[in-house]
Design a protein around this motif. Structure first.
Motif, PDB file in Angstrom:
ATOM      1  N   UNK A  19       0.842  -1.203   0.000  1.00 13.19           N
ATOM      2  CA  UNK A  19       0.000   0.000   0.000  1.00 13.19           C
ATOM      3  C   UNK A  19       0.875   1.252   0.000  1.00 13.19           C
ATOM      4  N   UNK A  20       1.943   1.228   0.774  1.00 10.53           N
ATOM      5  CA  UNK A  20       2.859   2.371   0.820  1.00 10.53           C
ATOM      6  C   UNK A  20       3.439   2.659  -0.561  1.00 10.53           C
ATOM      7  N   UNK A  21       3.895   1.611  -1.236  1.00  9.80           N
ATOM      8  CA  UNK A  21       4.490   1.770  -2.567  1.00  9.80           C
ATOM      9  C   UNK A  21       3.467   2.314  -3.563  1.00  9.80           C
ATOM     10  N   UNK A  22       2.222   1.871  -3.453  1.00 10.60           N
ATOM     11  CA  UNK A  22       1.155   2.351  -4.345  1.00 10.60           C
ATOM     12  C   UNK A  22       0.920   3.846  -4.131  1.00 10.60           C
ATOM     13  N   UNK A  23       0.882   4.253  -2.886  1.00  7.59           N
ATOM     14  CA  UNK A  23       0.656   5.673  -2.587  1.00  7.59           C
ATOM     15  C   UNK A  23       1.822   6.520  -3.076  1.00  7.59           C
ATOM     16  N   UNK A  24       3.032   6.078  -2.843  1.00  8.63           N
ATOM     17  CA  UNK A  24       4.207   6.830  -3.304  1.00  8.63           C
ATOM     18  C   UNK A  24       4.188   6.939  -4.831  1.00  8.63           C
ATOM     19  N   UNK A  25       3.839   5.867  -5.517  1.00 15.98           N
ATOM     20  CA  UNK A  25       3.830   5.875  -6.983  1.00 15.98           C
ATOM     21  C   UNK A  25       2.733   6.777  -7.555  1.00 15.98           C
ATOM     22  N   UNK A  26       1.580   6.835  -6.921  1.00 21.58           N
ATOM     23  CA  UNK A  26       0.433   7.553  -7.479  1.00 21.58           C
ATOM     24  C   UNK A  26       0.297   9.001  -7.016  1.00 21.58           C
ATOM     25  N   UNK A  27       0.837   9.333  -5.872  1.00 21.16           N
ATOM     26  CA  UNK A  27       0.681  10.698  -5.362  1.00 21.16           C
ATOM     27  C   UNK A  27       1.582  11.657  -6.136  1.00 21.16           C
ATOM     28  N   UNK A  28       1.163  12.913  -6.145  1.00 25.91           N
ATOM     29  CA  UNK A  28       1.926  13.959  -6.838  1.00 25.91           C
ATOM     30  C   UNK A  28       2.092  15.155  -5.904  1.00 25.91           C
ATOM     31  N   UNK A  29       3.033  16.015  -6.245  1.00 23.73           N
ATOM     32  CA  UNK A  29       3.272  17.217  -5.456  1.00 23.73           C
ATOM     33  C   UNK A  29       1.957  17.965  -5.255  1.00 23.73           C
ATOM     34  N   UNK A  30       1.734  18.394  -4.027  1.00 22.93           N
ATOM     35  CA  UNK A  30       0.510  19.101  -3.692  1.00 22.93           C
ATOM     36  C   UNK A  30      -0.544  18.222  -3.057  1.00 22.93           C
ATOM     37  N   UNK A  31      -0.389  16.899  -3.167  1.00 29.68           N
ATOM     38  CA  UNK A  31      -1.323  15.977  -2.520  1.00 29.68           C
ATOM     39  C   UNK A  31      -1.034  15.936  -1.025  1.00 29.68           C
ATOM     40  N   UNK A  32      -1.965  15.357  -0.291  1.00 29.93           N
ATOM     41  CA  UNK A  32      -1.823  15.141   1.145  1.00 29.93           C
ATOM     42  C   UNK A  32      -1.959  13.652   1.406  1.00 29.93           C
ATOM     43  N   UNK A  33      -1.039  13.095   2.185  1.00 35.25           N
ATOM     44  CA  UNK A  33      -1.093  11.677   2.538  1.00 35.25           C
ATOM     45  C   UNK A  33      -1.249  11.566   4.048  1.00 35.25           C
ATOM     46  N   UNK A  34      -2.179  10.701   4.449  1.00 41.98           N
ATOM     47  CA  UNK A  34      -2.395  10.410   5.859  1.00 41.98           C
ATOM     48  C   UNK A  34      -1.718   9.075   6.143  1.00 41.98           C
ATOM     49  N   UNK A  35      -0.636   9.107   6.885  1.00 35.17           N
ATOM     50  CA  UNK A  35       0.140   7.895   7.168  1.00 35.17           C
ATOM     51  C   UNK A  35       1.108   8.157   8.310  1.00 35.17           C
ATOM     52  N   UNK A  36       1.542   7.076   8.926  1.00 33.99           N
ATOM     53  CA  UNK A  36       2.538   7.202   9.984  1.00 33.99           C
ATOM     54  C   UNK A  36       3.817   6.435   9.675  1.00 33.99           C
ATOM     55  N   UNK A  37       3.914   5.877   8.479  1.00 36.77           N
ATOM     56  CA  UNK A  37       5.100   5.136   8.071  1.00 36.77           C
ATOM     57  C   UNK A  37       6.186   6.144   7.699  1.00 36.77           C
ATOM     58  N   UNK A  38       7.251   6.174   8.491  1.00 40.23           N
ATOM     59  CA  UNK A  38       8.271   7.203   8.304  1.00 40.23           C
ATOM     60  C   UNK A  38       9.097   7.051   7.031  1.00 40.23           C
ATOM     61  N   UNK A  39       9.557   5.846   6.649  1.00 38.69           N
ATOM     62  CA  UNK A  39      10.272   5.748   5.372  1.00 38.69           C
ATOM     63  C   UNK A  39       9.408   6.181   4.184  1.00 38.69           C
ATOM     64  N   UNK A  40       8.127   5.806   4.199  1.00 40.62           N
ATOM     65  CA  UNK A  40       7.232   6.250   3.133  1.00 40.62           C
ATOM     66  C   UNK A  40       7.094   7.770   3.171  1.00 40.62           C
ATOM     67  N   UNK A  41       6.934   8.339   4.362  1.00 43.04           N
ATOM     68  CA  UNK A  41       6.804   9.786   4.492  1.00 43.04           C
ATOM     69  C   UNK A  41       8.031  10.492   3.915  1.00 43.04           C
TER      70      UNK A  41
END
Length: 152
Positions: free
Chosen positions: A57-79
């Protein structure tokens, strides 16, 4: 702006706050998880199922999100990966992670992992209190207000 939610690690009380915010603010929000859960019908809410596996799920969010988006997560490497892309990250505890504070948080995480590996138990995070819920809701409101103001 789109809001992405790492739903695999998102507490139910936080998910409820997010659903209300998406519907009230008319903000597109996508929940990404490797397990099924129910979202109310809404044109602003989507659910994306990913295969089982560590950090899928983390990899999917990193791949699909773009600058200006907001991500709700607590995974620090993903952040850390998201911040380098210009994506804003809000933890489940209401903390905005930035390029100024992420390195310190990663170092602290690594320190605690080393302690646990050596057999020292740190006790983990406390359960969510009403104050934690309020802090998250307020931080989310500020982040959405700033993002929506910037898009006008």
């Amino acid at each position: 702006m789109k809001v992405w939610v790492d739903a695999d690690s998102c507490p139910g009380v936080i998910r409820d706050i997010l659903v209300k915010a998406a519907q009230g603010r008319k903000v597109e929000m996508e929940f990404v998880a490797n397990h099924h859960f129910q979202l109310p019908p809404s044109p602003y809410l989507t659910w994306r199922r990913v295969p089982q596996g560590a950090d899928v799920a983390d990899q999917e969010i990193v791949a699909r999100s773009v600058a200006g988006d907001l991500v709700i997560a607590s995974d620090l490497p993903m952040a850390n990966d998201l911040i380098s892309k210009g994506v804003q990250v809000l933890t489940h505890r209401g903390e905005i992670l930035t390029k100024e504070n992420i390195k310190t948080r990663l170092n602290l995480r690594d320190f605690y992992e080393t302690m646990r590996a050596s057999g020292i138990q740190s006790g983990g995070q406390a359960t969510f209190s009403q104050t934690d819920r309020r802090e998250f809701a307020n931080a989310l409101d500020r982040a959405l207000t700033a993002a929506l103001r910037g898009s006008k």
